[in-house]
Enzyme design. Structure first.
Site, mmCIF file in Angstrom:
data_model
loop_
_atom_site.group_PDB
_atom_site.id
_atom_site.type_symbol
_atom_site.label_atom_id
_atom_site.label_comp_id
_atom_site.label_asym_id
_atom_site.label_seq_id
_atom_site.Cartn_x
_atom_site.Cartn_y
_atom_site.Cartn_z
ATOM 1 N N HIS A 163 9.702 -10.267 -4.585
ATOM 2 C CA HIS A 163 9.566 -9.563 -5.863
ATOM 3 C C HIS A 163 9.172 -10.561 -6.955
ATOM 4 O O HIS A 163 9.852 -10.689 -7.972
ATOM 5 C CB HIS A 163 10.858 -8.828 -6.222
ATOM 6 C CG HIS A 163 11.074 -7.616 -5.377
ATOM 7 N ND1 HIS A 163 11.446 -7.682 -4.066
ATOM 8 C CD2 HIS A 163 10.940 -6.304 -5.656
ATOM 9 C CE1 HIS A 163 11.530 -6.463 -3.570
ATOM 10 N NE2 HIS A 163 11.227 -5.602 -4.521
HETATM 11 C C1 LIG Z 1 7.922 -7.226 2.223
HETATM 12 C C2 LIG Z 1 7.994 -6.615 0.846
HETATM 13 C C3 LIG Z 1 8.855 -5.552 0.613
HETATM 14 C C4 LIG Z 1 8.918 -4.962 -0.644
HETATM 15 N N1 LIG Z 1 9.724 -3.891 -0.825
HETATM 16 C C5 LIG Z 1 9.709 -3.238 -2.013
HETATM 17 C C6 LIG Z 1 10.458 -2.033 -2.194
HETATM 18 O O1 LIG Z 1 11.108 -1.527 -1.285
HETATM 19 N N2 LIG Z 1 10.423 -1.439 -3.412
HETATM 20 C C7 LIG Z 1 9.709 -1.960 -4.463
HETATM 21 O O2 LIG Z 1 9.722 -1.374 -5.553
HETATM 22 N N3 LIG Z 1 9.019 -3.111 -4.314
HETATM 23 C C8 LIG Z 1 8.990 -3.748 -3.113
HETATM 24 N N4 LIG Z 1 8.281 -4.891 -2.944
HETATM 25 C C9 LIG Z 1 7.647 -5.476 -4.126
HETATM 26 C C10 LIG Z 1 6.357 -4.773 -4.491
HETATM 27 O O3 LIG Z 1 5.690 -4.368 -3.311
HETATM 28 C C11 LIG Z 1 5.514 -5.753 -5.265
HETATM 29 O O4 LIG Z 1 6.271 -6.273 -6.349
HETATM 30 C C12 LIG Z 1 4.306 -5.060 -5.832
HETATM 31 O O5 LIG Z 1 3.526 -4.455 -4.813
HETATM 32 C C13 LIG Z 1 3.454 -6.084 -6.525
HETATM 33 O O6 LIG Z 1 2.367 -5.400 -7.086
HETATM 34 P P1 LIG Z 1 1.199 -6.228 -7.725
HETATM 35 O O7 LIG Z 1 0.201 -5.216 -8.181
HETATM 36 O O8 LIG Z 1 1.762 -7.186 -8.720
HETATM 37 O O9 LIG Z 1 0.610 -7.126 -6.548
HETATM 38 P P2 LIG Z 1 0.061 -6.685 -5.114
HETATM 39 O O10 LIG Z 1 0.619 -5.358 -4.679
HETATM 40 O O11 LIG Z 1 0.272 -7.890 -4.266
HETATM 41 O O12 LIG Z 1 -1.474 -6.451 -5.384
HETATM 42 C C14 LIG Z 1 -2.370 -7.534 -5.504
HETATM 43 C C15 LIG Z 1 -3.689 -7.047 -4.964
HETATM 44 O O13 LIG Z 1 -4.694 -7.985 -5.326
HETATM 45 C C16 LIG Z 1 -5.522 -8.166 -4.199
HETATM 46 N N5 LIG Z 1 -6.167 -9.457 -4.379
HETATM 47 C C17 LIG Z 1 -5.622 -10.689 -4.278
HETATM 48 N N6 LIG Z 1 -6.549 -11.633 -4.525
HETATM 49 C C18 LIG Z 1 -7.689 -10.982 -4.799
HETATM 50 C C19 LIG Z 1 -8.993 -11.408 -5.154
HETATM 51 N N7 LIG Z 1 -9.305 -12.702 -5.257
HETATM 52 N N8 LIG Z 1 -9.940 -10.456 -5.378
HETATM 53 C C20 LIG Z 1 -9.619 -9.139 -5.291
HETATM 54 N N9 LIG Z 1 -8.398 -8.679 -4.972
HETATM 55 C C21 LIG Z 1 -7.434 -9.596 -4.731
HETATM 56 C C22 LIG Z 1 -4.611 -8.085 -3.006
HETATM 57 O O14 LIG Z 1 -5.316 -7.779 -1.845
HETATM 58 C C23 LIG Z 1 -3.680 -6.933 -3.433
HETATM 59 O O15 LIG Z 1 -4.187 -5.664 -3.073
HETATM 60 C C24 LIG Z 1 8.154 -5.487 -1.707
HETATM 61 C C25 LIG Z 1 7.302 -6.563 -1.478
HETATM 62 C C26 LIG Z 1 7.208 -7.108 -0.209
HETATM 63 C C27 LIG Z 1 6.245 -8.232 0.021
#
Ligand SMILES: Cc1cc2nc3c(=O)[nH]c(=O)nc-3n(C[C@H](O)[C@H](O)[C@H](O)COP(=O)(O)OP(=O)(O)OC[C@H]3O[C@@H](n4cnc5c(N)ncnc54)[C@H](O)[C@@H]3O)c2cc1C
Length: 109
Positions: A34
């Site tokens: 997270h």
């Molecule tokens: C194993 C696990 C379990 C989890 N369980 C939960 C849960 O039960 N409940 C909950 O609320 N949260 C949970 N989380 C946390 C939650 O999933 C994350 O905090 C959230 O998805 C983060 O969102 P984000 O948009 O910040 O990043 P991400 O969801 O990581 O999105 C980043 C995106 O950017 C893309 N990307 C990266 N680099 C590039 C680039 N250079 N060009 C284009 N695209 C790129 C990636 O492919 C990805 O799609 C969990 C996380 C993990 C890893």
């Protein structure tokens, strides 16, 4: 509490100095998947993005993900990140939803 709490479990009674505690944090600290707040939003000079998620040092770029959270929220991150994305998409489109008046739990001060 002294009679029922038992001995300190972590970092343990042997950790007595700041460097002991820092070593414990470096060895045991984790994100629990997270990660948040590495490009935090704010109105102050140290903030990376402004209150509309615009990267202050780069024109024409916004960040909308967990990295812009100013503080770690007291729950899992997925729902608030989706909310932030919805809100920022509305800002980009120049529209905003009417405030909601749904009830919520507030802990006593
Ligand atoms: C194993 C696990 C379990 C989890 N369980 C939960 C849960 O039960 N409940 C909950 O609320 N949260 C949970 N989380 C946390 C939650 O999933 C994350 O905090 C959230 O998805 C983060 O969102 P984000 O948009 O910040 O990043 P991400 O969801 O990581 O999105 C980043 C995106 O950017 C893309 N990307 C990266 N680099 C590039 C680039 N250079 N060009 C284009 N695209 C790129 C990636 O492919 C990805 O799609 C969990 C996380 C993990 C890893």
């Amino acid at each position: 509490m002294d009679g029922i709490r038992g001995v300190e479990l972590t970092p343990g009674p042997q950790a007595t100095s700041d460097s002991d505690i820092e070593a414990f944090i470096r060895a045991k600290c984790g994100t629990s998947y997270h990660s948040a707040g590495t490009c935090r939003m704010g109105a102050d000079d140290a903030a990376v993005v402004d209150t509309d998620a615009r990267v202050k040092a780069v024109s024409g770029m916004r960040i909308v993900d967990g990295s812009i959270m100013p503080h770690v929220v007291t729950g899992n991150l997925n729902a608030p990140i989706m909310m932030m994305a919805e809100k920022t998409a509305d800002r980009i489109k120049g529209r905003s939803l009417a405030p909601a008046d749904a009830g919520y739990y507030r802990s006593p001060a």
